[in-house]
Design an enzyme around this catalytic site. Structure first.
Site, PDB file in Angstrom:
ATOM      1  N   LYS A 197       0.830  -1.205   0.000  1.00  0.00           N
ATOM      2  CA  LYS A 197       0.000   0.000   0.000  1.00  0.00           C
ATOM      3  C   LYS A 197       0.863   1.252   0.000  1.00  0.00           C
ATOM      4  O   LYS A 197       1.537   1.562   0.969  1.00  0.00           O
ATOM      5  CB  LYS A 197      -0.928   0.050   1.213  1.00  0.00           C
ATOM      6  CG  LYS A 197      -2.008   1.111   0.991  1.00  0.00           C
ATOM      7  CD  LYS A 197      -2.612   1.651   2.254  1.00  0.00           C
ATOM      8  CE  LYS A 197      -1.833   2.765   2.884  1.00  0.00           C
ATOM      9  NZ  LYS A 197      -1.773   4.026   2.112  1.00  0.00           N
ATOM     10  N   GLU A 271       9.736   0.588  10.739  1.00  0.00           N
ATOM     11  CA  GLU A 271      10.777   1.604  10.547  1.00  0.00           C
ATOM     12  C   GLU A 271      10.089   2.948  10.734  1.00  0.00           C
ATOM     13  O   GLU A 271       9.298   3.366   9.895  1.00  0.00           O
ATOM     14  CB  GLU A 271      11.390   1.445   9.147  1.00  0.00           C
ATOM     15  CG  GLU A 271      12.762   2.064   9.064  1.00  0.00           C
ATOM     16  CD  GLU A 271      12.719   3.491   8.621  1.00  0.00           C
ATOM     17  OE1 GLU A 271      12.584   4.374   9.510  1.00  0.00           O
ATOM     18  OE2 GLU A 271      12.812   3.738   7.426  1.00  0.00           O
ATOM     19  N   CYS A 305      13.511  10.174   7.514  1.00  0.00           N
ATOM     20  CA  CYS A 305      13.420   9.680   8.888  1.00  0.00           C
ATOM     21  C   CYS A 305      14.773   9.735   9.592  1.00  0.00           C
ATOM     22  O   CYS A 305      14.845   9.930  10.793  1.00  0.00           O
ATOM     23  CB  CYS A 305      12.863   8.270   8.907  1.00  0.00           C
ATOM     24  SG  CYS A 305      13.623   7.210   7.677  1.00  0.00           S
ATOM     25  N   GLU A 402      10.039  15.046  15.894  1.00  0.00           N
ATOM     26  CA  GLU A 402      10.418  14.958  14.480  1.00  0.00           C
ATOM     27  C   GLU A 402       9.634  16.029  13.708  1.00  0.00           C
ATOM     28  O   GLU A 402       8.409  16.025  13.701  1.00  0.00           O
ATOM     29  CB  GLU A 402      10.071  13.556  13.954  1.00  0.00           C
ATOM     30  CG  GLU A 402      10.540  13.335  12.535  1.00  0.00           C
ATOM     31  CD  GLU A 402      10.308  11.892  12.074  1.00  0.00           C
ATOM     32  OE1 GLU A 402       9.201  11.367  12.267  1.00  0.00           O
ATOM     33  OE2 GLU A 402      11.242  11.301  11.503  1.00  0.00           O
TER      34      GLU A 402
HETATM   35  P1  NAI Z   1       1.617   7.937   8.554  1.00  0.00           P
HETATM   36  O1  NAI Z   1       2.341   7.037   9.479  1.00  0.00           O
HETATM   37  O2  NAI Z   1       0.175   8.228   8.832  1.00  0.00           O
HETATM   38  O3  NAI Z   1       1.676   7.348   7.048  1.00  0.00           O
HETATM   39  C1  NAI Z   1       2.556   6.357   6.584  1.00  0.00           C
HETATM   40  C2  NAI Z   1       1.772   5.270   5.856  1.00  0.00           C
HETATM   41  O4  NAI Z   1       0.937   4.593   6.777  1.00  0.00           O
HETATM   42  C3  NAI Z   1       0.838   5.762   4.752  1.00  0.00           C
HETATM   43  O5  NAI Z   1       0.843   4.840   3.699  1.00  0.00           O
HETATM   44  C4  NAI Z   1      -0.508   5.770   5.452  1.00  0.00           C
HETATM   45  O6  NAI Z   1      -1.590   5.661   4.557  1.00  0.00           O
HETATM   46  C5  NAI Z   1      -0.411   4.555   6.325  1.00  0.00           C
HETATM   47  N1  NAI Z   1      -1.287   4.551   7.493  1.00  0.00           N
HETATM   48  C6  NAI Z   1      -1.828   5.596   8.160  1.00  0.00           C
HETATM   49  N2  NAI Z   1      -2.569   5.178   9.189  1.00  0.00           N
HETATM   50  C7  NAI Z   1      -2.526   3.820   9.185  1.00  0.00           C
HETATM   51  C8  NAI Z   1      -3.079   2.799  10.026  1.00  0.00           C
HETATM   52  N3  NAI Z   1      -3.845   3.089  11.087  1.00  0.00           N
HETATM   53  N4  NAI Z   1      -2.806   1.513   9.748  1.00  0.00           N
HETATM   54  C9  NAI Z   1      -2.015   1.187   8.695  1.00  0.00           C
HETATM   55  N5  NAI Z   1      -1.468   2.109   7.874  1.00  0.00           N
HETATM   56  C10 NAI Z   1      -1.707   3.419   8.113  1.00  0.00           C
HETATM   57  O7  NAI Z   1       2.432   9.272   8.459  1.00  0.00           O
HETATM   58  P2  NAI Z   1       1.931  10.730   7.997  1.00  0.00           P
HETATM   59  O8  NAI Z   1       0.662  11.093   8.714  1.00  0.00           O
HETATM   60  O9  NAI Z   1       1.905  10.784   6.543  1.00  0.00           O
HETATM   61  O10 NAI Z   1       3.101  11.650   8.556  1.00  0.00           O
HETATM   62  C11 NAI Z   1       3.107  12.050   9.907  1.00  0.00           C
HETATM   63  C12 NAI Z   1       4.498  12.144  10.463  1.00  0.00           C
HETATM   64  O11 NAI Z   1       5.051  10.846  10.512  1.00  0.00           O
HETATM   65  C13 NAI Z   1       5.481  12.946   9.649  1.00  0.00           C
HETATM   66  O12 NAI Z   1       5.421  14.303   9.958  1.00  0.00           O
HETATM   67  C14 NAI Z   1       6.791  12.328  10.076  1.00  0.00           C
HETATM   68  O13 NAI Z   1       7.213  12.900  11.280  1.00  0.00           O
HETATM   69  C15 NAI Z   1       6.444  10.885  10.301  1.00  0.00           C
HETATM   70  N6  NAI Z   1       6.778  10.038   9.136  1.00  0.00           N
HETATM   71  C16 NAI Z   1       7.891   9.259   9.180  1.00  0.00           C
HETATM   72  C17 NAI Z   1       8.270   8.523   8.075  1.00  0.00           C
HETATM   73  C18 NAI Z   1       9.489   7.686   8.080  1.00  0.00           C
HETATM   74  O14 NAI Z   1      10.103   7.515   7.041  1.00  0.00           O
HETATM   75  N7  NAI Z   1       9.863   7.079   9.180  1.00  0.00           N
HETATM   76  C19 NAI Z   1       7.506   8.566   6.836  1.00  0.00           C
HETATM   77  C20 NAI Z   1       6.311   9.354   6.900  1.00  0.00           C
HETATM   78  C21 NAI Z   1       5.992  10.070   8.013  1.00  0.00           C
END
Ligand code: NAI
Ligand code: MG
Length: 492
Positions: A197, A271, A305, A402
């Site tokens: 996804k 991660e 990240c 972050e």
């Molecule tokens: P997010 O964690 O909501 O999104 C990442 C992925 O998870 C997307 O594909 C999203 O659709 C999916 N997702 C969201 N809720 C889910 C759930 N309950 N169950 C399964 N999958 C789910 O991150 P978001 O809201 O886009 O960004 C928020 C913050 O997270 C950012 O500001 C950053 O600090 C952090 N982040 C860290 C990342 C990394 O590479 N470690 C990548 C993206 C965001």
């Protein structure tokens, strides 16, 4: 005064220079108006009947409509992956599996310009990064894991490695195609099938990847792509037919997934976020360190990240370093991601821009000193000026949370012990950087830094042979290298 010195005195400030535009050709990629889901090798309309738009964050222009997969759609995709796993893929000769992965790697190279443009359009990152980092590394991951596919017994001697089954993979928006490669390549090499996804703001390169799978003649159902939002991800996590979940994203969602899967026996790797310390000692090569600091936090608009978002500077070089850094910031070019001269592109989404603004406002309120170079931003789209905060206390939110944007927090230290203490004073543990000319000091530091990856005299270097991952709130499990393969295998 000599002529040369005089000329230096009157040299124009970098801001007065004008670069000619150097746009990458956009028409190398053509998007469909609408993309369905990719299930069992076919593009299908979602049973949910729902669609959503993906835009370019640099122009707010609509790029395509994309299916929003509901529970029934996820179920079909998992079923297709199971079928492909049972009836072919898991029993295929490993050297045959390798052949498909090598093909995918080569097609990614052949289509790299098209995919790089698509990545920059959909996500806002500068074309020079998608062209020189995301695409070459994505291909490298497929090449690397293709090489392991028929050597699993050698990678894990006397352990009888076997695939797990169907892997559900959820990826973020900061490196869409590269995260796809990190997830799919080792899973397939180990003999699993996948349902992936992509993130809601950046689904397009994953959808173009379905055409790469078709070109490579990958058997139907080995790779399935379900687009959607967090609810789609949650359905995938909950699905009883999934044997492993691999997630990259926020710590908050990672925790929710771990709670959901506790006690189910489903394998899990997470991660998550980071708040890396980039530690600069007074014996370092200063100009080189400045470049490493800039790369550490302004690469990919800071949507990284493992970004070096906390700069720890030894007090004795604080002033020259900060003044060089500020000057370097004035030369960063912010703007059109498709311009080859752009250093900092668009922020990935409106929601992310608001998150960055909120944290930056908190930094000012808590008493940090803000510096932003003069900078003209485009009128449309989501932008944030590269920012440095000085006078930052460890307790400030900008030193703890972050930000995931082009925002650096500068702190100081006097001794190596103090640097280690400050670097480790975080809930995260993903990466760190050390800048010093002394090899012994690098080793001393790396033994004490609680971070999954430590770079020395460089930053943000990635290689498929090298494991990547964190601990504490940065998650667990490793991607890359043999460690990354192990996460998709079970042993006797
Ligand atoms: P997010 O964690 O909501 O999104 C990442 C992925 O998870 C997307 O594909 C999203 O659709 C999916 N997702 C969201 N809720 C889910 C759930 N309950 N169950 C399964 N999958 C789910 O991150 P978001 O809201 O886009 O960004 C928020 C913050 O997270 C950012 O500001 C950053 O600090 C952090 N982040 C860290 C990342 C990394 O590479 N470690 C990548 C993206 C965001
Ligand atoms: Mg988009």
């Amino acid at each position: 005064m000599t002529d040369v010195a005089k000329r230096k005195d009157v040299a124009p400030a970098p801001l007065e220079w004008e670069y000619a535009p150097a746009p990458e050709a956009r028409d190398i990629v053509r998007f469909e108006e609408r993309y369905g889901l990719f299930v069992a090798g076919e593009h299908v309309d979602p049973k949910s009947g729902q669609w959503f738009a993906t835009i370019s964050p640099a122009s707010e222009e609509l790029l395509a409509e994309v299916a929003l997969a509901g529970p029934e759609d996820v179920d079909l995709a998992v079923g297709a992956a199971r079928e492909a796993y049972e009836n072919g893929w898991s029993g295929l000769r490993p050297s045959e599996r390798a052949k498909y992965l090598f093909r995918i790697a080569r097609i990614l190279q052949e289509r790299s310009r098209e995919l790089a443009v698509a990545e920059s359009l959909d996500g806002g990152k500068p074309i020079k990064e998608s062209r020189d980092v995301d695409l070459p590394l994505a291909a490298a991951h497929f090449f690397y894991y293709a090489g392991w596919a028929d050597k699993l017994e050698y990678a894990f001697p006397n352990r009888r490695p076997r695939p797990l089954g169907v892997a559900g993979q959820i990826i973020p928006w900061n490196f869409p195609l590269l995260m796809l490669a990190w997830k799919i390549a080792p899973a397939l090499a180990a003999g699993n099938t996948v349902v992936l996804k992509p993130a809601e703001t950046t689904p397009l390169t994953a959808l173009l990847f379905t055409d790469v799978c078709r070109q490579a003649e990958l058997p139907p159902g080995v790779v399935n792509i379900v687009t959607g939002d967090g609810s789609t991800g949650a359905h995938l996590v909950k699905h009883p037919g999934v044997n492993k979940i691999a997630f990259t994203g926020s710590t908050e969602v990672g925790k929710a997934i771990q709670r959901e899967l506790a006690g189910t026996g489903t394998h899990l790797t997470l991660e998550l976020g980071g708040k890396a310390a980039n530690i600069v000692f007074d014996d370092c090569a200063l100009d080189q360190a400045i470049e490493g600091i800039v790369n550490g936090i302004y690469f990919n608009q800071g949507h990284v990240c493992c970004a070096g978002s906390r700069l720890l500077v030894q007090e004795s070089i604080y002033e020259p370093l900060v003044s060089k850094l500020k000057r370097r910031l004035t030369t960063l070019r912010v703007g059109d991601p498709l311009d080859k001269n752009t250093d900092v592109g668009a922020v990935n989404s409106k929601a992310q821009l608001e998150r960055i603004r909120e944290l930056v406002a908190s930094g000012e309120e808590e008493g940090a000193e803000i510096y932003q170079p003069p900078c003209r931003l485009p009128e449309k789209g989501y932008w944030f000026v590269p920012t440095v905060f000085t006078n930052v206390a460890q307790s400030y939110r900008i030193a703890q949370e972050e930000i995931f944007g082009p925002v650096l927090s500068v702190l100081t230290f006097r001794t190596p012990e103090e640097a280690v203490e400050k670097a480790n004073n975080t809930a995260y543990g993903l990466s760190a950087g050390v800048w010093t000319e002394k090899g012994s000091r690098i080793l001393w530091m790396t033994e004490r830094l609680r971070a999954g990856v430590v770079w020395a005299n460089t930053f943000n270097r990635f290689d498929p042979t090298s494991p990547f991952g964190g601990y504490k709130e940065s998650g667990f499990g490793r991607e890359g290298g043999r460690h990354g393969l192990e996460a998709y295998l079970t042993f006797d």
